[in-house]
Design a protein around this motif. Sequence first.
Motif, short mmCIF file in Angstrom:
data_model
loop_
_atom_site.label_atom_id
_atom_site.label_comp_id
_atom_site.label_asym_id
_atom_site.label_seq_id
_atom_site.Cartn_x
_atom_site.Cartn_y
_atom_site.Cartn_z
N SER A 209 1.08 -0.84 -0.01
CA SER A 209 0.15 -0.33 0.45
C SER A 209 0.95 1.29 0.25
CB SER A 209 -1.14 0.05 1.39
OG SER A 209 -1.69 -0.94 0.94
N ILE A 210 1.91 0.72 1.03
CA ILE A 210 3.21 1.99 0.77
C ILE A 210 3.25 2.29 -0.98
CG2 ILE A 210 4.95 3.42 1.84
CD1 ILE A 210 4.04 1.36 4.69
N LEU A 211 3.98 1.55 -1.22
CA LEU A 211 4.52 1.81 -2.43
C LEU A 211 3.86 1.86 -3.38
CD1 LEU A 211 6.44 -1.75 -2.25
CD2 LEU A 211 7.01 -0.09 -2.58
N TRP A 212 1.85 1.65 -3.62
CA TRP A 212 1.44 2.06 -4.14
C TRP A 212 0.71 3.72 -3.77
CZ3 TRP A 212 -3.91 -0.98 -5.61
CH2 TRP A 212 -4.25 -0.04 -6.56
N PHE A 213 1.23 4.18 -3.07
CA PHE A 213 1.16 5.52 -2.75
C PHE A 213 1.83 5.98 -3.04
CE2 PHE A 213 1.41 8.79 0.57
CZ PHE A 213 0.42 9.48 0.50
N GLY A 214 3.14 6.22 -2.54
CA GLY A 214 4.72 6.80 -3.24
C GLY A 214 4.61 6.52 -4.84
N TRP A 215 4.43 5.41 -5.15
CA TRP A 215 4.41 5.80 -6.98
C TRP A 215 3.37 6.40 -7.87
CZ3 TRP A 215 6.57 0.45 -6.78
CH2 TRP A 215 7.70 0.37 -8.13
N PHE A 216 2.80 7.40 -7.22
CA PHE A 216 2.26 8.18 -7.58
C PHE A 216 3.44 9.47 -7.72
CE2 PHE A 216 -1.00 6.38 -6.72
CZ PHE A 216 -2.53 6.20 -8.27
N GLY A 217 4.20 10.14 -6.68
CA GLY A 217 5.40 10.51 -6.34
C GLY A 217 6.70 10.37 -7.72
N PHE A 218 6.60 9.01 -7.39
CA PHE A 218 7.51 7.67 -8.72
C PHE A 218 6.96 8.22 -10.13
CE2 PHE A 218 9.91 4.36 -10.68
CZ PHE A 218 10.77 4.31 -9.98
N ASN A 219 6.10 8.33 -10.79
CA ASN A 219 5.60 8.33 -11.82
C ASN A 219 5.48 9.53 -12.49
OD1 ASN A 219 5.83 5.94 -12.36
ND2 ASN A 219 3.65 5.21 -12.37
N ALA A 220 4.49 10.31 -11.43
CA ALA A 220 4.07 11.45 -12.11
C ALA A 220 4.94 12.84 -10.63
CB ALA A 220 2.49 11.40 -11.39
N GLY A 221 5.99 12.62 -10.45
CA GLY A 221 6.77 14.14 -10.26
C GLY A 221 8.16 14.28 -10.62
N ALA A 222 8.07 13.52 -11.87
CA ALA A 222 8.96 14.48 -12.71
C ALA A 222 8.02 15.55 -13.16
CB ALA A 222 9.40 13.99 -13.62
N GLU A 223 6.71 15.36 -13.42
CA GLU A 223 5.85 16.00 -14.76
C GLU A 223 5.33 17.45 -13.79
OE1 GLU A 223 2.77 17.08 -17.07
OE2 GLU A 223 5.03 16.03 -17.27
N GLY A 224 5.47 17.99 -13.90
CA GLY A 224 4.71 18.68 -12.90
C GLY A 224 6.45 19.05 -12.00
N THR A 225 6.61 19.11 -11.99
CA THR A 225 8.21 19.91 -11.44
C THR A 225 9.29 19.82 -12.29
OG1 THR A 225 7.30 17.73 -9.39
CG2 THR A 225 9.23 19.04 -9.18
N PHE A 226 9.95 19.31 -13.03
CA PHE A 226 11.55 19.60 -14.10
C PHE A 226 10.59 19.80 -14.79
CE2 PHE A 226 11.87 16.82 -9.93
CZ PHE A 226 12.35 17.75 -9.76
N GLY A 227 9.50 20.41 -15.18
CA GLY A 227 9.05 20.39 -16.72
C GLY A 227 9.85 19.36 -18.16
N LEU A 228 9.49 18.25 -17.85
CA LEU A 228 10.24 17.15 -19.05
C LEU A 228 9.48 16.83 -19.70
CD1 LEU A 228 11.58 14.27 -16.01
CD2 LEU A 228 12.67 16.65 -17.34
#
Length: 411
Positions: A209-228
């Motif tokens: 459950s923690i992994l699934w929760f954190g994975w939204f940062g894993f996958n969506a972290g770069a989008e909207g953060t570093f303009g990739l």
Amino acid sequence: MDSGNFAWAIAATALVLFMTPGVAFFYGGLVKAKSVVSMMMMSFGALGLVSVLWILYGFNMSAIGDGSPFLAGNPFSDFGLQSLSTSEGGSAALVGATFGATFAIITVALISGAIADRAKFGSWLIFAGLFATLVYFPVSAWVWGGGWIMQLGEWWGTPGVIDYAGGTAVHINAGAAALALALVLGKRVGFAKGIQKPHNVPLTLLGASILWFGWFGFNAGAEGTFGLLGPENTSAGLIVVNTLGATAAAIIGWLVVEKFKDGKPTSVGAASGAVAGLVAITPSCANLSPLWALVLGLVAGAVCAISVELKFKLGFDDSLDVVGIHLVGGLIGTIYLGFFATGTGLFTGGDAGQLLVQVVAALGVLVYSFVVAYVIGFVIEKTIGFRIKNEDELAGVDTVVHGEEGYVLAD
């Protein structure tokens, strides 16, 4: 970077960092009760060591710059991030560096599941430091820092390799190294199908459950953060829905296979299926339609559920199925893009070019990681020793290695 993006950058970094304790819980529940401290300490040890190495020189190695695309950046170009910390715009860049560190940490931590119940902690830390330095830091440069994988499409006149969040750099990398270490350390005492039972299933479900929760940062972290993916964050919604959908579908795929194969769908199977889906969608979350993401999840869940049985047929002891979930799931997610990537996949408007570069990138990382990890592990085993004694394994890794017990019952 505006304040909203900056806040999301910090939040996404924290989410991905939280995934490593999630790995510790997930793995910790799957091992024997007298190995849970050892198992979780391998994740926390990786968190401590790799963080330090990344700040000292790993971040420098993760971008090639003008160097050879087959090597890595100069580790001493900004040792300890001294210059970056005082440069104009350095605050945002340091958050980006920290975000990258969390990927390095979890990649190393994932490998530990293959050698559960039988590894020396000090030897593991030596392996973790050498693997991070010789494998993860260069491979991250190849995939995201201007290296050969990033340039492959330009060289060959094909679409570029798609690996949005680490199908090659994280999961194939960790899975191949896990296979190498499983071979170096050999089988656990009494290794056979059904003999090793998870000691704490709720702990494993908590970790998943923690992994699934954190994975939204894993996958969506770069989008909207570093303009990739562009300044308007146009792919953020797609990434989020695919991270949900593929994972959910993989749970179904795993449980269906488990029902037909063993007669009962299990909670550990559901947790493992979720992780398999997360692994598979990692490289492809921004380049699949939601429908194709669901199909990917079903395929990954089903295939990984079958693949975890291969260790019994082939005779290697991958304790917690890092190979069957991360290597196989990473290969599926990476190569699947060659067929179904939006606009460039073989069946979605493109030709065989996308498939070609995806396969080459996946196999290149697999072979490099396996060979280097095997050599590092073999040298450690033959010098200071990597595996604990059989009698210590039977007595319990926790008390022998750490002098602690996971559960102490009051008199």
